[in-house]
Design a protein around this motif. Structure first.
Motif, mmCIF file in Angstrom:
data_model
loop_
_atom_site.group_PDB
_atom_site.id
_atom_site.type_symbol
_atom_site.label_atom_id
_atom_site.label_comp_id
_atom_site.label_asym_id
_atom_site.label_seq_id
_atom_site.Cartn_x
_atom_site.Cartn_y
_atom_site.Cartn_z
ATOM 1 N N CYS A 24 113.184 83.943 -10.208
ATOM 2 C CA CYS A 24 112.351 84.497 -9.148
ATOM 3 C C CYS A 24 112.234 86.015 -9.271
ATOM 4 O O CYS A 24 112.932 86.648 -10.053
ATOM 5 N N GLN A 66 114.779 80.451 2.894
ATOM 6 C CA GLN A 66 113.792 80.559 3.969
ATOM 7 C C GLN A 66 112.430 80.048 3.522
ATOM 8 O O GLN A 66 111.678 79.487 4.329
ATOM 9 N N CYS A 67 112.110 80.225 2.256
ATOM 10 C CA CYS A 67 110.792 79.828 1.748
ATOM 11 C C CYS A 67 110.724 78.352 1.358
ATOM 12 O O CYS A 67 109.730 77.684 1.642
ATOM 13 N N LEU A 68 111.768 77.857 0.697
ATOM 14 C CA LEU A 68 111.734 76.484 0.172
ATOM 15 C C LEU A 68 112.496 75.488 1.023
ATOM 16 O O LEU A 68 112.353 74.276 0.831
ATOM 17 N N ILE A 114 108.964 84.484 -5.212
ATOM 18 C CA ILE A 114 109.808 84.682 -4.027
ATOM 19 C C ILE A 114 110.814 85.793 -4.327
ATOM 20 O O ILE A 114 111.392 85.857 -5.408
ATOM 21 N N GLU A 167 106.721 77.950 -5.277
ATOM 22 C CA GLU A 167 106.529 78.248 -3.848
ATOM 23 C C GLU A 167 105.069 78.156 -3.421
ATOM 24 O O GLU A 167 104.768 78.174 -2.226
ATOM 25 N N LYS A 168 104.155 78.013 -4.394
ATOM 26 C CA LYS A 168 102.730 77.995 -4.060
ATOM 27 C C LYS A 168 102.190 76.577 -3.858
ATOM 28 O O LYS A 168 100.969 76.383 -3.777
ATOM 29 N N HIS A 210 117.124 84.292 0.911
ATOM 30 C CA HIS A 210 115.705 84.635 0.960
ATOM 31 C C HIS A 210 114.871 83.458 0.437
ATOM 32 O O HIS A 210 113.844 83.093 1.028
ATOM 33 N N VAL A 211 115.323 82.842 -0.658
ATOM 34 C CA VAL A 211 114.627 81.692 -1.229
ATOM 35 C C VAL A 211 114.754 80.489 -0.293
ATOM 36 O O VAL A 211 113.818 79.704 -0.133
ATOM 37 N N SER A 230 108.999 81.530 -9.713
ATOM 38 C CA SER A 230 108.501 81.873 -8.387
ATOM 39 C C SER A 230 108.480 83.380 -8.200
ATOM 40 O O SER A 230 109.306 84.101 -8.756
#
Length: 400
Positions: A168, A320-322, A283, A241-242, A317-318, A281
């Motif tokens: 990332c 929170q996104c995935l 991210i 992440e997209k 941090h990752v 990613s």
């Protein structure tokens, strides 16, 4: 007697021929070519247009840069003398000052204790060929060290879960390049999924490999995993992440934890314990850049301790996104960091060689360095190597 095949391969100016000779074992990277080591012979050969690529190939297969300091393997130019201290007068092309920034970077990198120690992590494992990636990938030394640690643990069966690595951070710093080279270096099948195209869980398993650097395949991911069941192979999930609907990632929970997947309801499970899952990613893009700028001296290379701290910051941090459930099954998150000055110079120099084509024959290492120094201010951490390639292209247009 030293085998002549390596001399002919180098003199042919064909890097693929050099790789073939070294891969076959017909010659070793530290064989002498006449009175010189293969490395010294390459560096002092003015007829080579692909000198940088051949040097990288020799280093990737284990050429020892310390041979350049050995008068027996790198004789002094005619009239040169060995000093009272015992050092000898090397041919100028074999000294760091006489090399272009890219060649200097790779030779210096190969000569460090850290490089040798990192390679030892997976020296006796199936993953050993991956050590060659440092001659395709500029920078990211701590990424490679952490990656090799994970692979070492897995090869020693200290970890029973499948390998899931998430690369990332900012664009243009080598994530896709590392993912792309992974299967190729290990000589195992690779399937690349462009995650931006997925709309559902079903789409994941029915996706075709979308990598212009791989052999075209008519297999879906489900067919690829079935065909390579129980075997070592690589699945790259590009821009993970997209994905349009995060629920499309839920079907990865079981294969990432148990090494089993069920692409279709009611069908038998497929054994995917030996699959290496690589996600790329952006991210953490802002996190990495902010961390880099907040360091006491951002111009200095990141230390091992700083990199481990960045890894710890990146994981939540990752998450929170995935989502925590998916990330809890990820073996390691490896953030890619901005380049050092030497790394930027090496990237720019390689861009000169790739963009200038046959015109590079007329450029001395010093000419290349002049172009490189002009483009360094055009580096933008948010764009990475692409910003340097664009600046080099503009410089070459002006020169032509």
């Amino acid at each position: 007697m030293p085998k002549p095949t390596l001399l002919f391969a180098i003199a042919s100016d064909d890097v693929n021929q050099v790789r073939q000779v070294l891969e076959s074992g017909d010659a070793g990277p530290n064989d002498q070519v006449g009175p010189q080591s293969a490395l010294a012979f390459t560096l002092t050969n003015d007829q080579l247009s692909h000198k940088n690529e051949i040097v990288k190939a020799l280093l990737a297969y284990g050429a020892d840069p310390s041979a350049l300091r050995n008068p027996g393997l790198n004789p002094s130019p005619e009239g040169g003398e060995i000093s009272e201290s015992g050092s000898h007068s090397q041919p100028a092309e074999t000294t760091p000052e006489g090399m272009d920034p890219a060649t200097r970077y790779y030779v210096t990198r190969a000569d460090t204790t850290h490089t040798r120690q990192t390679s030892q992590l997976i020296y006796r494992s199936f993953f050993r060929p991956l050590t060659r990636v440092r001659y395709d990938l500029i920078g990211q030394d701590w990424v490679l060290e952490q990656l090799f640690r994970v692979l070492s643990m897995h090869s020693q069966r200290l970890s029973v879960a499948p390998i899931v690595v998430l690369l990332c951070g900012p664009s243009g710093h080598g994530k896709s390049l590392l993912a792309r080279k992974f299967g190729n270096l290990l000589d195992v099948p690779t399937h690349t999924v462009n995650m931006t195209t997925l709309r559902s869980t079903h789409d994941l398993w029915q996706s075709y490999s979308m990598n212009p650097y791989e052999e075209p395949s008519s297999d879906t991911l489900a067919q690829f995993l079935l065909k390579n069941e129980g075997e070592r192979c690589v699945v790259v999930l590009d821009e993970i992440e997209k994905v349009e609907d995060p629920k499309a990632l839920y079907s990865l929970l079981m294969p990432w934890e148990l090494g089993r997947c069920s692409p279709e309801a009611g069908k038998r499970h497929v054994d995917v314990r030996h699959v290496i899952w690589l996600g790329t990613s952006n991210i953490g893009h802002d996190l990495v850049l902010e961390y880099h700028d907040s360091r006491p001296d951002p111009s200095k290379p990141v230390t091992r301790e700083e990199y481990r701290e960045l890894m710890e910051l990146s994981r939540p941090h990752v998450s929170q996104c995935l989502g925590a459930s998916l990330l809890s099954r990820v073996t390691t998150v490896l953030p890619f960091v901005p380049f050092t000055t030497e790394e930027k110079m090496a990237i720019a120099a390689e861009a000169v060689y790739s963009l200038a084509g046959s015109a590079t024959k007329t450029l001395s290492p010093q000419d290349v360095e002049v172009i490189v120094m002009k483009v360094l201010p055009s580096y933008f951490p948010s764009e990475g190597a692409r910003s340097l390639h664009r600046a080099v292209s503009n410089q070459l247009v002006d020169l032509i």
